[in-house]
Design a protein around this motif. Structure first.
Motif, short mmCIF file in Angstrom:
data_model
loop_
_atom_site.label_atom_id
_atom_site.label_comp_id
_atom_site.label_asym_id
_atom_site.label_seq_id
_atom_site.Cartn_x
_atom_site.Cartn_y
_atom_site.Cartn_z
N ILE A 1 0.84 -1.20 0.00
CA ILE A 1 0.00 0.00 0.00
C ILE A 1 0.88 1.25 0.00
O ILE A 1 0.61 2.20 -0.74
CB ILE A 1 -0.98 -0.02 1.19
N THR A 2 1.93 1.24 0.79
CA THR A 2 2.86 2.37 0.81
C THR A 2 3.50 2.57 -0.56
O THR A 2 3.62 3.70 -1.03
CB THR A 2 3.94 2.17 1.89
N ALA A 3 3.88 1.47 -1.20
CA ALA A 3 4.48 1.56 -2.54
C ALA A 3 3.48 2.15 -3.55
O ALA A 3 3.86 2.98 -4.39
CB ALA A 3 4.94 0.18 -3.01
N MET A 4 2.22 1.77 -3.44
CA MET A 4 1.22 2.33 -4.35
C MET A 4 1.00 3.81 -4.10
O MET A 4 0.92 4.60 -5.04
CB MET A 4 -0.09 1.55 -4.24
N VAL A 5 0.92 4.19 -2.83
CA VAL A 5 0.69 5.59 -2.48
C VAL A 5 1.86 6.47 -2.92
O VAL A 5 1.66 7.58 -3.41
CB VAL A 5 0.42 5.73 -0.96
N THR A 6 3.07 5.96 -2.75
CA THR A 6 4.26 6.74 -3.09
C THR A 6 4.72 6.53 -4.53
O THR A 6 5.75 7.05 -4.94
CB THR A 6 5.43 6.40 -2.14
N LEU B 1 11.49 1.29 0.11
CA LEU B 1 10.58 2.35 0.57
C LEU B 1 11.30 3.37 1.44
O LEU B 1 11.16 4.59 1.24
CB LEU B 1 9.40 1.75 1.33
N VAL B 2 12.08 2.89 2.39
CA VAL B 2 12.80 3.80 3.28
C VAL B 2 13.88 4.56 2.51
O VAL B 2 14.05 5.77 2.68
CB VAL B 2 13.40 3.05 4.50
N GLY B 3 14.60 3.84 1.65
CA GLY B 3 15.63 4.49 0.84
C GLY B 3 15.08 5.59 -0.04
O GLY B 3 15.66 6.67 -0.14
N ALA B 4 13.93 5.34 -0.67
CA ALA B 4 13.31 6.36 -1.51
C ALA B 4 12.85 7.54 -0.68
O ALA B 4 12.94 8.69 -1.11
CB ALA B 4 12.14 5.75 -2.27
N SER B 5 12.37 7.27 0.52
CA SER B 5 11.92 8.34 1.41
C SER B 5 13.11 9.21 1.84
O SER B 5 12.99 10.45 1.89
CB SER B 5 11.24 7.75 2.62
#
Length: 136
Positions: free
Chosen positions: A73-78, A129-133
């Motif tokens: 879900i986080t991947a889709m949102v971001t 996800l964390v790396g992209a953030s």
């Protein structure tokens, strides 16, 4: 990312159905009294193996996969749903399917290996996800 999540949901329902069938079979076969399901106090070594394995497998599918659903879900949102994330998500699902099938058959060694492989996939997803953030 919705398809890997849907596949894992289907696996969870499949295992839930196996658990239900094992319970009904145990009751009809006189191996378990209905009273057991009031408190679940019967020691597992006094229950049919199929019932114990399916219950534990079902519980497993409600534990770590929560982090998988959150990652998807986080991947889709971001909008981090590229080929790498999608591939790792499908690998995670494949590992969890293998783990569930091995769990239901009582195979320990390969089940542990598939669990570890799925954990690596999950860690990779969260790393992306964390790396992209952090890169933003």
């Amino acid at each position: 990312m919705i398809y890997p999540m849907a596949a894992l949901v289907l696996l969870t329902f499949y295992v839930a159905l196996r658990m239900f069938k094992a319970r009904v079979s145990a009751i009809k076969g006189g191996q378990v009294a209905m009273e057991h399901f009031r408190t679940y106090a019967t020691p597992s070594d006094q229950l049919p193996q199929a019932m114990v394995l399916s219950q534990r497998c079902y519980n497993n599918l409600l534990e770590m996969p929560i982090l998988f659903y959150a990652a998807c879900i986080t991947a889709m949102v971001t909008q981090l749903t590229g080929i790498f994330m999608l591939t790792v998500a499908w690998l995670y699902v494949a590992c969890r399917i293998a783990q569930a099938m091995l769990h239901l058959r009582g195979k320990i060694r390969w089940r542990m290996r598939s669990f570890m492989a799925s954990s690596v996939c999950l860690l990779l997803m969260w790393g992306v996800l964390v790396g992209a953030s952090l890169a933003r």
